[in-house]
Each structure stands twice: as structure tokens, then as C-alpha cells.
Write an enzyme that holds these catalytic residues in place. Sequence first.
Site, PDB file in Angstrom:
ATOM      1  N   CYS A 122       2.965  70.829 -17.809  1.00  0.00           N
ATOM      2  CA  CYS A 122       2.492  72.092 -16.986  1.00  0.00           C
ATOM      3  C   CYS A 122       3.423  73.134 -17.260  1.00  0.00           C
ATOM      4  CB  CYS A 122       2.848  71.275 -15.538  1.00  0.00           C
ATOM      5  SG  CYS A 122       1.894  69.735 -15.194  1.00  0.00           S
ATOM      6  N   SER A 127       4.430  61.290  -6.147  1.00  0.00           N
ATOM      7  CA  SER A 127       3.809  62.614  -6.595  1.00  0.00           C
ATOM      8  C   SER A 127       3.335  62.414  -7.966  1.00  0.00           C
ATOM      9  CB  SER A 127       4.764  63.793  -6.325  1.00  0.00           C
ATOM     10  OG  SER A 127       4.250  65.038  -6.936  1.00  0.00           O
ATOM     11  N   SER A 171      -0.103  67.055  -6.931  1.00  0.00           N
ATOM     12  CA  SER A 171       0.334  68.591  -7.503  1.00  0.00           C
ATOM     13  C   SER A 171      -1.122  69.086  -7.935  1.00  0.00           C
ATOM     14  CB  SER A 171       1.287  68.238  -8.793  1.00  0.00           C
ATOM     15  OG  SER A 171       2.449  67.703  -8.541  1.00  0.00           O
ATOM     16  N   LEU A 172      -1.653  69.897  -7.051  1.00  0.00           N
ATOM     17  CA  LEU A 172      -2.684  70.572  -7.064  1.00  0.00           C
ATOM     18  C   LEU A 172      -2.658  71.811  -7.979  1.00  0.00           C
ATOM     19  CD1 LEU A 172      -5.754  69.832  -6.454  1.00  0.00           C
ATOM     20  CD2 LEU A 172      -5.366  71.255  -4.307  1.00  0.00           C
ATOM     21  N   HIS A 173      -2.101  72.785  -7.335  1.00  0.00           N
ATOM     22  CA  HIS A 173      -1.624  73.955  -7.601  1.00  0.00           C
ATOM     23  C   HIS A 173      -2.899  74.948  -8.270  1.00  0.00           C
ATOM     24  CE1 HIS A 173       2.086  72.172  -7.467  1.00  0.00           C
ATOM     25  NE2 HIS A 173       2.100  71.630  -8.695  1.00  0.00           N
ATOM     26  N   ASN A 227       9.686  77.947  -8.278  1.00  0.00           N
ATOM     27  CA  ASN A 227      11.159  78.279  -8.397  1.00  0.00           C
ATOM     28  C   ASN A 227      11.249  78.606 -10.024  1.00  0.00           C
ATOM     29  OD1 ASN A 227      12.497  77.289  -6.100  1.00  0.00           O
ATOM     30  ND2 ASN A 227      11.447  75.495  -6.539  1.00  0.00           N
ATOM     31  N   GLU A 273      18.593  63.057 -13.323  1.00  0.00           N
ATOM     32  CA  GLU A 273      18.740  63.702 -12.307  1.00  0.00           C
ATOM     33  C   GLU A 273      18.190  63.264 -10.846  1.00  0.00           C
ATOM     34  OE1 GLU A 273      20.613  67.834 -13.782  1.00  0.00           O
ATOM     35  OE2 GLU A 273      18.601  68.055 -12.897  1.00  0.00           O
ATOM     36  N   GLY A 298       9.638  63.652 -14.587  1.00  0.00           N
ATOM     37  CA  GLY A 298       8.711  62.593 -15.120  1.00  0.00           C
ATOM     38  C   GLY A 298       7.383  62.298 -14.283  1.00  0.00           C
ATOM     39  N   GLU A 299       6.357  61.712 -14.868  1.00  0.00           N
ATOM     40  CA  GLU A 299       5.026  61.866 -14.302  1.00  0.00           C
ATOM     41  C   GLU A 299       5.173  60.091 -13.820  1.00  0.00           C
ATOM     42  OE1 GLU A 299       2.213  63.101 -12.955  1.00  0.00           O
ATOM     43  OE2 GLU A 299       2.075  60.744 -12.581  1.00  0.00           O
TER      44      GLU A 299
HETATM   45  N1  SAH Z   1       5.292  64.821 -12.462  1.00  0.00           N
HETATM   46  C1  SAH Z   1       5.033  64.696 -10.954  1.00  0.00           C
HETATM   47  C2  SAH Z   1       6.238  64.545  -9.994  1.00  0.00           C
HETATM   48  C3  SAH Z   1       7.402  65.749 -10.429  1.00  0.00           C
HETATM   49  S1  SAH Z   1       7.289  67.017 -10.227  1.00  0.00           S
HETATM   50  C4  SAH Z   1       4.115  65.667 -10.496  1.00  0.00           C
HETATM   51  O1  SAH Z   1       3.892  66.615 -11.046  1.00  0.00           O
HETATM   52  O2  SAH Z   1       3.585  65.693  -9.277  1.00  0.00           O
HETATM   53  C5  SAH Z   1       7.573  67.652  -8.268  1.00  0.00           C
HETATM   54  C6  SAH Z   1       6.749  68.672  -8.094  1.00  0.00           C
HETATM   55  O3  SAH Z   1       7.352  70.063  -8.197  1.00  0.00           O
HETATM   56  C7  SAH Z   1       5.494  68.947  -8.326  1.00  0.00           C
HETATM   57  O4  SAH Z   1       4.335  69.180  -7.513  1.00  0.00           O
HETATM   58  C8  SAH Z   1       5.440  70.085  -9.426  1.00  0.00           C
HETATM   59  O5  SAH Z   1       4.210  70.402  -9.645  1.00  0.00           O
HETATM   60  C9  SAH Z   1       6.395  70.954  -8.724  1.00  0.00           C
HETATM   61  N2  SAH Z   1       7.096  72.018  -9.603  1.00  0.00           N
HETATM   62  C10 SAH Z   1       7.299  71.793 -11.002  1.00  0.00           C
HETATM   63  N3  SAH Z   1       7.868  73.071 -11.434  1.00  0.00           N
HETATM   64  C11 SAH Z   1       8.004  73.597 -10.243  1.00  0.00           C
HETATM   65  C12 SAH Z   1       8.437  75.035 -10.123  1.00  0.00           C
HETATM   66  N4  SAH Z   1       8.989  75.706 -11.278  1.00  0.00           N
HETATM   67  N5  SAH Z   1       8.800  75.487  -8.956  1.00  0.00           N
HETATM   68  C13 SAH Z   1       8.061  74.804  -7.896  1.00  0.00           C
HETATM   69  N6  SAH Z   1       7.634  73.505  -7.946  1.00  0.00           N
HETATM   70  C14 SAH Z   1       7.441  73.086  -9.179  1.00  0.00           C
HETATM   71 FE1  SF4 Z   2       6.493  68.888 -14.573  1.00  0.00          FE
HETATM   72 FE2  SF4 Z   2       5.209  66.966 -13.050  1.00  0.00          FE
HETATM   73 FE3  SF4 Z   2       4.066  68.502 -14.874  1.00  0.00          FE
HETATM   74 FE4  SF4 Z   2       5.499  66.680 -15.751  1.00  0.00          FE
HETATM   75  S1  SF4 Z   2       3.723  66.168 -14.631  1.00  0.00           S
HETATM   76  S2  SF4 Z   2       5.307  68.738 -16.376  1.00  0.00           S
HETATM   77  S3  SF4 Z   2       7.160  66.788 -14.220  1.00  0.00           S
HETATM   78  S4  SF4 Z   2       4.915  69.297 -12.831  1.00  0.00           S
END
Ligand code: SAH
Ligand code: SF4
Length: 381
Positions: free
Chosen positions: A133, A220, A242-244, A319, A109, A188-189
Site C-alpha cells: 500500500c 484490520s 482499510s478502504l481508503h 501520518n 512492534e 503485517g496483513e
Molecule cells: N494490514 C492491515 C493492518 C495494519 S495497518 C491493514 O492494512 O488493514 C493499520 C491501519 O493503518 C490500516 O488501515 C492502514 O491502511 C493504516 N495506515 C497505513 N499507513 C498509514 C499512514 N501512513 N497514515 C495513516 N494510516 C495508515
Molecule cells: Fe501497510 Fe496494511 Fe497495506 Fe500491509 S496491508 S502495506 S500493513 S496498510
Amino acid sequence: MSVASHASKFAAPRTDAAGRIPLIGLNLQEITDLLGADGMPAFRAKQVWHWIYQRGVKEFSLMANVPKDVRAQLAEKYSIERPKVVTEQKSEDGTIKWLLAMADGQQIETVFIPETERGTLCISSQVGCTLTCRFCHTGTQPLVRNLGAHEILQQIMHARDALDEWPKVGGPNDSGRDLTNIVLMGMGEPLYNYQNVAKAMKICMDGDGLAIGKRRITLSTSGVVPQIRQCGEELNVNLAISLHATNDEQRSSIMPINNKYPLADLLDACRNYPGVSNIRRITFEYVMLKDVNDTDADAYRLIKLLAGIPSKINLIPFNSWPGSGFECSAPERIETFAQILADAGCTAPIRKPRGRDILAACGQLKSASQRARKTAETSQS
Ligand code: SAH
Ligand code: SF4
């Protein structure tokens, strides 16, 4: 698994179903060498390059200054096609999501997000993802394969087709485009497919290529530390992390990659990312998960953690997706969290989700299409 073995196991096919080699994704030298081996002069490769990246043609037959027999010769052996558009969905907020099928049928996508000042294309780097994740729906879908450099570029080229943004022959060379920025935030990563991502981004940034500069590209990552360094040296695109979470225990519990590259190493790589300054900051993405990472104490820890790193924090309302086991923090909680950060002088906007009605928001990609396919399969059987 090492990055090298990872890359070979999940490599993208090198030719299409008809055995043709995609020219998209090769740099000018590679095209010159390839066509040179077919007995063509270097200027022919330059012409072909120009038609592909500056004019966006999808067929060799449209390359007006290339002799007809040469066009036919090229078409037999090479391809400059786009992926097939399986579906196009438009959100009420203007966001467009495309489900694209690669030559081998794999689907990804790509999302276009129009804003007042710019238009951002969110592209995928892999089919699925190996990183699990826990809050991310893409992460529940096993990695099928890496995308090739051509498939990464084709997403951008497809968007230019769909938005009608290639310069017209005889027209001005750069007509105010809607698509101005690229984010590698789709499926993807990207740093687990670094070689192909790097190759594609170099062509994307090339002034004679797609001419979208490094300041308009954001990669990212979930925090693949060694490749953050390499990316900084070779591409130096904008970085989003992506810190979180605000401590190792918490981060490891929702992002297993933290066991391999813990916070101290990750933030060290951020501090050393070349070119980072107050005008070019690192974006830290922080998904707001109810009762997981959204307390006042988390906000204060976050401020401390990022002290000294020129940063912008994107607070992303979670989300949700069925079975995730997480809930989005309440709006008031997110507001309070944001206020604590703002009071400490941090830039920490709350990201407005885009394209939620078409499941195009962060972390939702691919899930919809897989569901759609499953439904179709079930109804056929
Ligand atoms: N794999 C890479 C890029 C794709 S994800 C990464 O993890 O950075 C893009 C962003 O969406 C990342 O910050 C990811 O952590 C976040 N994300 C993943 N699932 C999500 C969700 N359900 N709600 C909000 N953000 C989310
Ligand atoms: Fe989702 Fe990015 Fe984690 Fe892969 S690395 S599982 S795309 S948040």
C-alpha cells in the site's frame, strides 16, 4: 502467490535457539498430547495451561503445584518465555510502544493505547508485509516472515507483564485491567497469516485462556476476501477494512491488492460478515490523503458505497514519513469531508493520532526501528 505457499515460505521457526518448543500458542489438547507423549497425565497439562494463561508465569519453576522434578523436565524441553524487550518508549499521551525481539532475533512492534474507557493493544501479525500500500511505511519493508501463534500471543502476554495485570496468587481473579481490547492493526496483513492468527485468537478468546472476548478484538485487513469469510465463520471478531478509496481505479492505484479483490467483492464479503448489525458494525478506515481521495465527490461516493452496510467510518489523518510522496489533507478539508458524511447520517469520527511523538501511529510501525538499526550499523562500520 497462493496463501498456502506463502505460509510455508515465510513460516515462523518452530523451536527457539536452544531447540525448545514454545508451549504458548498451543491449545490445551495439543499440550495434553505433547506432555502425554512424555508420560504425563492430562491433569498436568491443565495445570501448566492454567499457570501460563491465567497466572502469566514466565518460568516453569514458578508452577507451585507441579512437582519440582517435573518442572525441571518441562524446562528442558519446552519454553514459556516472552520476547526480549529491545526498547520501550512512552509518548506524552500515555501510549507505550515496545520493540520486541523474537527468539530468532526478528523484531516487531506492539503498541498500548490507553483511553478513558478502555485500553487497546495494537499487535503485529507479520514481520514486514507483502502488500505494498503506497501510503504505508510498513509496506515499503519486504515481508520477512509470518509470526507464529505463540509470537502473536506473546505480545499480549508481554503487555500484561509490563502493565502488571496478571491476577496475583491469592488475589481477586480479574482485577480491573487497563488492557481491555486487542486490535490486529500493527505490522503485517493478518489475513495473509490467517492460520496462526486464528489459532492465537482462539486462545485469546478462550474463557480459560486469556479471556479477551471476540467483541473486544478487532482485525484490520486490506481486503483479503476469501479469508474475510473464513474469519467471519471461525472467529467472528470485529472487522475493520482499510478502504481508503471510493472507486476501483483510485483504490488500485494506492492499494495493489484491489486488483485481486476489487471493491464489489470486498463490500460483498462485508455485507455477508456474520453478526453484523447496527450494534456491531464494520469499521471502514479511510486515510485522508491530500488531492488523492479527499474531495466532496469522494465523500458522496463513500456514502453511496457503504449504504446498507452497518458501518462506522474512521477518518485517519495521514501520518507522513519521508519519501512517501503523500501529504495529509488540510484540517479544514478533513472537517468538511467528515461533515458531509455526518449530514448523511454516517458515523465518521476523525481519529486522533496517538503516539505520534514516538512514531507509534498507524502506518509508522517498524520504520523507526529499522532506521535506528541502520544508524547503529553505519556508526559501527
Ligand atoms: N494490514 C492491515 C493492518 C495494519 S495497518 C491493514 O492494512 O488493514 C493499520 C491501519 O493503518 C490500516 O488501515 C492502514 O491502511 C493504516 N495506515 C497505513 N499507513 C498509514 C499512514 N501512513 N497514515 C495513516 N494510516 C495508515
Ligand atoms: Fe501497510 Fe496494511 Fe497495506 Fe500491509 S496491508 S502495506 S500493513 S496498510
